[in-house]
Scaffold this motif. Structure first.
Motif, PDB file in Angstrom:
ATOM      1  N   SER A   1       9.395  40.353 -66.029  1.00  0.00           N
ATOM      2  CA  SER A   1       9.796  39.354 -65.447  1.00  0.00           C
ATOM      3  C   SER A   1      10.624  38.304 -66.081  1.00  0.00           C
ATOM      4  CB  SER A   1       8.460  38.676 -64.532  1.00  0.00           C
ATOM      5  OG  SER A   1       7.693  39.505 -63.697  1.00  0.00           O
TER       6      SER A   1
ATOM      7  N   ILE B   1      11.769  44.161 -55.910  1.00  0.00           N
ATOM      8  CA  ILE B   1      10.987  45.414 -55.771  1.00  0.00           C
ATOM      9  C   ILE B   1       9.883  45.712 -56.415  1.00  0.00           C
ATOM     10  CG2 ILE B   1      11.781  47.797 -55.880  1.00  0.00           C
ATOM     11  CD1 ILE B   1      12.889  46.623 -53.523  1.00  0.00           C
ATOM     12  N   LEU B   2       9.901  45.058 -57.834  1.00  0.00           N
ATOM     13  CA  LEU B   2       8.898  45.541 -58.698  1.00  0.00           C
ATOM     14  C   LEU B   2       7.651  44.596 -58.227  1.00  0.00           C
ATOM     15  CD1 LEU B   2      10.635  45.231 -62.172  1.00  0.00           C
ATOM     16  CD2 LEU B   2       9.396  47.083 -61.075  1.00  0.00           C
TER      17      LEU B   2
ATOM     18  N   PHE C   1      17.398  41.457 -57.187  1.00  0.00           N
ATOM     19  CA  PHE C   1      16.662  42.462 -56.251  1.00  0.00           C
ATOM     20  C   PHE C   1      15.741  43.507 -57.137  1.00  0.00           C
ATOM     21  CE2 PHE C   1      16.804  46.226 -53.537  1.00  0.00           C
ATOM     22  CZ  PHE C   1      16.792  45.672 -52.203  1.00  0.00           C
ATOM     23  N   SER C   2      16.090  43.896 -58.252  1.00  0.00           N
ATOM     24  CA  SER C   2      14.973  44.652 -59.067  1.00  0.00           C
ATOM     25  C   SER C   2      13.852  44.019 -59.092  1.00  0.00           C
ATOM     26  CB  SER C   2      15.845  44.991 -60.472  1.00  0.00           C
ATOM     27  OG  SER C   2      16.699  45.743 -59.925  1.00  0.00           O
ATOM     28  N   TRP C   3      13.926  42.746 -59.519  1.00  0.00           N
ATOM     29  CA  TRP C   3      12.575  42.029 -59.532  1.00  0.00           C
ATOM     30  C   TRP C   3      11.932  42.039 -58.359  1.00  0.00           C
ATOM     31  CZ3 TRP C   3      10.209  37.455 -57.829  1.00  0.00           C
ATOM     32  CH2 TRP C   3       8.961  37.041 -58.528  1.00  0.00           C
TER      33      TRP C   3
ATOM     34  N   ILE D   1      13.964  39.091 -66.805  1.00  0.00           N
ATOM     35  CA  ILE D   1      14.902  39.484 -65.844  1.00  0.00           C
ATOM     36  C   ILE D   1      15.330  37.821 -65.584  1.00  0.00           C
ATOM     37  CG2 ILE D   1      14.809  39.546 -63.236  1.00  0.00           C
ATOM     38  CD1 ILE D   1      13.358  42.150 -63.647  1.00  0.00           C
TER      39      ILE D   1
ATOM     40  N   GLY E   1      21.864  42.418 -58.979  1.00  0.00           N
ATOM     41  CA  GLY E   1      20.885  43.561 -59.577  1.00  0.00           C
ATOM     42  C   GLY E   1      19.706  43.192 -60.102  1.00  0.00           C
ATOM     43  N   LEU E   2      19.764  42.291 -60.972  1.00  0.00           N
ATOM     44  CA  LEU E   2      18.609  41.698 -61.433  1.00  0.00           C
ATOM     45  C   LEU E   2      17.457  41.155 -60.592  1.00  0.00           C
ATOM     46  CD1 LEU E   2      19.962  39.831 -64.766  1.00  0.00           C
ATOM     47  CD2 LEU E   2      18.694  42.036 -64.868  1.00  0.00           C
TER      48      LEU E   2
ATOM     49  N   ILE F   1      15.978  49.410 -48.882  1.00  0.00           N
ATOM     50  CA  ILE F   1      16.642  49.712 -49.774  1.00  0.00           C
ATOM     51  C   ILE F   1      18.123  50.727 -49.418  1.00  0.00           C
ATOM     52  CG2 ILE F   1      17.176  51.044 -52.074  1.00  0.00           C
ATOM     53  CD1 ILE F   1      14.110  50.310 -52.859  1.00  0.00           C
TER      54      ILE F   1
END
Length: 383
Positions: free
Chosen positions: A322, A360-361, A356-358, A325, A353-354, A188
């Motif tokens: 999920s 990481i989750l 990369f956030s998924w 997103i 953004g969407l 990150i």
């Protein structure tokens, strides 16, 4: 009353335990019985880091002193050529590379760090790069606070050694405690730090009027930093994938669903590297770059659609997030291509953004699977 614990062999090796009795603390936290790591292990790691820091400081002081003497300097500036700042950065980063590399390789040989050699080299380079950025920013702050100051050779060399010792101690402690969450943090920091730096230094105030990928084109002065950031972040992601899926035993013969997810994840990382390797310049590069960028979103959507079957143990909350997103990615595509509500820059930033956030989750959920898998310990309570 006493408790006898039957620990897995891998955990015993990581804790560096031998025959005998060990004192440790225990507490109840969120309905989990938490045993603290043996204090002896933490002390041993700190001692190794301190020894390396002292040796690094002595070596740095001697090199700085010899360099200043060789150039015939009597008063040393805080910044510039042959300055305290320059010597601290060069010697500090050099010792950080040696220290982290040595202890990371040692962990690999002792099977405490389950990554392939190529990915281990990526981690060493990543931590060294972050060390360079961190010490550069720190020295910039110090030299700004003491602008114009000049010190004698011995005092300047001692200060260089002090800075090198601090960085060496920190990097060796990190090398001895490499974890999945730590590598995620590095990824990150690398990705967003590189992108933010490019935004600040690109020399084109209106870059956002073109598109997000414009930061890596010939029209930007330091576009190579943006492209290198994407490539390097992809390499760190591959190291993460190697680390967690190796620990989970994701092979074709044992866990085919995880093996298939590993392939999809690897394709996503390689596509991200391709986006950085082929800038959005005019001509054929623009066409290939666009295809790779679209492929990146496609791999994410495929994983979102199949994740319920690839990892059946995922919670309803994660599946709901999920799908939301995934719906957001499709909606952003419609708002951009369908009704032209979003600009190209807005579409790229929102989609990135969407996605990369998924990622990481999902990585955090995979880490939780690994933690649960490794927490099987047999306890025997005796009067």
């Amino acid at each position: 009353m006493k408790i006898i614990a039957d620990l897995p062999a891998e955990l015993v090796q990581q804790l560096e335990l031998k025959d005998g009795k060990y004192a440790t603390s225990i507490r109840l936290e969120n309905n989990n019985l938490i045993f603290a790591a043996a204090n002896r292990l933490a002390t041993a790691k700190q001692q190794r880091a301190l020894r390396f820091a002292i040796i690094s400081a002595i070596i740095a002081m001697l090199i700085a002193m010899l360099t200043f003497n060789y150039d015939g300097l009597t008063l040393i500036r805080m910044k510039g050529g042959y300055s305290i700042s320059q010597m601290a950065i060069y010697l500090g980063v050099g010792m950080a590379f040696i220290g982290f590399g040595y202890y990371a390789i040692k962990a690999k040989l002792q099977k405490q760090l389950m990554v392939h050699w190529m990915n281990l080299c990526t981690l060493i380079l990543a931590y060294t790069t972050i060390s360079f950025v961190a010490v550069s920013l720190f020295m910039w702050a110090v030299t700004s606070a003491f602008a114009g100051a000049r010190l004698d050779i011995y005092t300047a060399s001692a200060i260089v050694g002090l800075f090198v010792a601090g960085l060496s101690f920190t990097i060796v402690m990190l090398a001895q405690n490499i974890s999945f969450s730590q590598i995620i943090t590095v990824m990150i920091m690398t990705l967003f730090g590189g992108i933010l730096f490019t935004m600040i230094t690109n020399g084109s105030a209106g870059w956002w009027e073109h598109n997000f990928s414009y930061l890596g084109t010939q029209g930007v002065g330091d576009g190579w930093i943006f492209n290198f950031t994407l490539i390097f972040s992809a390499l760190i992601m591959l190291a993460l994938i190697d680390y967690i899926f190796s620990e989970l035993g994701a092979s074709f013969s044992k866990h085919r669903s995880l093996f298939f997810l590993r392939i999809l994840f690897s394709l996503t990382a390689l596509t991200l590297a391709g986006v950085g390797a082929i800038p959005n310049n005019r001509g054929w590069m623009h066409i290939v770059h666009d295809y790779l960028a679209q492929g990146l979103g496609l791999w994410i959507l495929v994983m979102i659609v199949l994740i319920k079957w690839l990892i059946p143990s995922l919670t309803r909350e994660f599946l709901l997030i999920s799908y939301l997103i995934g719906g957001g990615l499709i909606l952003s595509e419609f708002l951009f291509q369908g009704i032209h509500y979003l600009s190209l820059t807005g579409f790229e930033l929102l989609s990135f953004g969407l996605a990369f956030s998924w990622i990481i989750l999902l990585l955090q959920n995979l880490q939780e699977m690994f933690n649960i898998q490794q927490q099987v310990v047999v306890l025997e309570v005796m009067e």
